[in-house]
Design an enzyme around this catalytic site. Structure first.
Site, PDB file in Angstrom:
ATOM      1  N   ARG A 174       0.749  -1.152  -0.146  1.00 25.45           N
ATOM      2  CA  ARG A 174      -0.025   0.059  -0.028  1.00 25.45           C
ATOM      3  C   ARG A 174       0.972   1.399   0.047  1.00 25.45           C
ATOM      4  O   ARG A 174       0.481   2.299   0.676  1.00 25.45           O
ATOM      5  CB  ARG A 174      -0.978   0.031   1.255  1.00 25.45           C
ATOM      6  CG  ARG A 174      -2.024  -0.932   1.303  1.00 25.45           C
ATOM      7  CD  ARG A 174      -3.085  -0.918  -0.198  1.00 25.45           C
ATOM      8  NE  ARG A 174      -4.238  -1.610   0.148  1.00 25.45           N
ATOM      9  CZ  ARG A 174      -4.243  -2.974  -0.059  1.00 25.45           C
ATOM     10  NH1 ARG A 174      -3.194  -3.536  -0.779  1.00 25.45           N
ATOM     11  NH2 ARG A 174      -5.263  -3.689  -0.145  1.00 25.45           N
ATOM     12  N   SER A 245     -11.127  -0.774   2.474  1.00 24.01           N
ATOM     13  CA  SER A 245     -10.348  -0.984   4.070  1.00 24.01           C
ATOM     14  C   SER A 245      -9.949   0.571   4.521  1.00 24.01           C
ATOM     15  O   SER A 245      -9.317   1.395   3.692  1.00 24.01           O
ATOM     16  CB  SER A 245      -8.706  -1.657   3.815  1.00 24.01           C
ATOM     17  OG  SER A 245      -9.163  -3.035   3.307  1.00 24.01           O
ATOM     18  N   GLU A 341      -5.690   4.501   5.895  1.00 28.93           N
ATOM     19  CA  GLU A 341      -5.522   4.024   4.633  1.00 28.93           C
ATOM     20  C   GLU A 341      -5.677   5.205   3.579  1.00 28.93           C
ATOM     21  O   GLU A 341      -4.888   5.491   2.640  1.00 28.93           O
ATOM     22  CB  GLU A 341      -6.145   2.829   4.192  1.00 28.93           C
ATOM     23  CG  GLU A 341      -5.126   1.904   3.307  1.00 28.93           C
ATOM     24  CD  GLU A 341      -5.130   2.247   1.891  1.00 28.93           C
ATOM     25  OE1 GLU A 341      -4.081   2.538   1.592  1.00 28.93           O
ATOM     26  OE2 GLU A 341      -6.369   2.256   1.177  1.00 28.93           O
TER      27      GLU A 341
END
Ligand code: EPU
Length: 345
Positions: A174, A245, A341
């Site tokens: 990520r 997420s 995130e």
């Protein structure tokens, strides 16, 4: 209109544009000056205006990984550059160039139609192709970085276009060079290298379960299975606002992992590429009792504790308040810090 004008239409801003339909949380957001960007050549023109008037600015893709405030001052570039084409092919792989504004899931479906499998594990991830390299989207054991040849972007520091190779993109979980240098690059085009040799990757628990009686599923079968799993676990943003997420799965040192595992034998984790341990943040949040809980207009999704949702009329402030609450509880319980995130603007 002559051809030069068609190639580089002068973008004019749309004042006070509502972005409620352009962020998957469905927050009520007003962009002071919105520019629809349909070709890369428009970007330097807009960025000159930004410089001249010293405006704050940002670029938006599908709005599926962002937390936007009520007002976005200055210029907002809405990235809509279209187009996808196979640019070359040899014995081992195929190169495909794709406009940053192309919808990610539609692109994945198109590669399968072209008989170019490889991206099927990444089906149904919301957002655009241009946003995908920034957070190195990943699911079911596959990351987009594995398939990228290069990324073309406008560099706001130098006010020129640049092409970054896969290595220069520095992809990690990520994470990427783009993410570590925020407010600098506007992705215009992504070039993918799809190997001709294909192998099914169904080693993630959810997929193994789906294919328990079938050890060699086709790319299309995997595509459909991923769509089915994601549809169950992740709410459809058109129905209930969310950004997938909400926290990254935290990566912790082995020592801390061993201590935690001793205390919580059920702890869900995966080995990390760097030899550390990646914990399932959804499990940590679930254990703290947040799943399905509501806090005013926002809450934690009932089928997946890693997803925060807007039940309607929620704001960035509401969601960040809930996030802080979760971060504190998880930290108190497990001593682990959860990182948000999506990009907070
Ligand atoms: N779990 C719970 N309770 C929950 C949720 C999860 O106990 O409410 C436990 C379960 O044991 C489950 C494990 O956590 O097996 C992991 O959950 P899941 O398989 O749903 O995956 P994840 O770690 O929560 C990550 C990605 C997803 C990606 C899936 C599948 C991150 C931050 N998220 O989620 O990506 O689709 O794996 O590969 O890495 C996204 O980034 O928006 C996203 C959806």
């Amino acid at each position: 209109m002559n051809s030069a004008q068609i190639a580089t239409p002068k973008p004019s801003p749309i004042p006070n544009l509502s972005l409620k339909g352009r962020n998957t949380f469905g927050f009520e957001v007003c962009a002071e000056l919105a520019y629809e960007i349909t070709s890369a050549e428009q970007i330097p023109v807009v960025m000159q205006e930004v410089l001249r008037h010293q405006l704050p600015w940002r670029a938006l893709g599908g709005g599926s990984n962002v937390i936007l405030p009520k007002l976005l001052p200055g210029a907002t570039l809405l990235m809509n550059i279209a187009g996808q084409e196979i640019i070359s092919s040899d014995d081992s792989s195929v190169l495909i160039a794709v406009g940053g504004g192309v919808n990610w899931h539609e692109f994945v479906a198109w590669t399968l139609e072209q008989n170019l499998p490889g991206l099927e594990n990444l089906a149904l991830i919301p957002g655009t192709v241009g946003a995908a390299p920034i957070q190195n989207i990943g699911a079911y054991g596959v990351e987009i970085g594995d398939y990228i040849e290069s990324v073309q972007a406008f560099d706001a520091h130098t006010q020129t276009f640049t092409t970054l190779t896969k290595e220069q993109c520095q992809f990690a979980y990520r994470d990427s060079y783009f993410k570590r240098n925020p407010h600098r690059f506007i992705v215009t085009k992504v070039t993918f290298r799809i190997p001709k040799q294909w192998k099914a990757r169904i080693h993630y628990a959810d997929l193994l379960k789906e294919f328990s009686g079938n050890s060699s599923p086709s790319p299309e079968e995997i595509f459909l299975a991923v769509c089915k799993i994601r549809t169950h676990k992740l709410p459809d943003p058109k129905v209930i606002g969310n950004a997938g997420s909400f926290f990254q799965n935290p990566i912790i040192p082995n020592e801390q992992f061993e201590t935690l595992l001793h205390k919580y034998p059920e702890l869900v984790s995966y080995p990390d590429a760097a030899g550390k341990r990646k914990l399932a943040a959804g499990w940590l949040i679930d254990q703290c009792g947040f799943k399905g809980q509501r806090m005013g207009n926002v809450g934690v999704y009932e089928n997946q504790a890693l997803v925060l949702v807007n039940h309607g009329n929620g704001t960035a402030q509401d969601i960040l308040g809930l996030a802080r609450c979760i971060q504190e509880k998880v930290h108190d319980e497990f001593g682990v810090k959860l990182e948000i995130e999506p990009n907070v603007f």
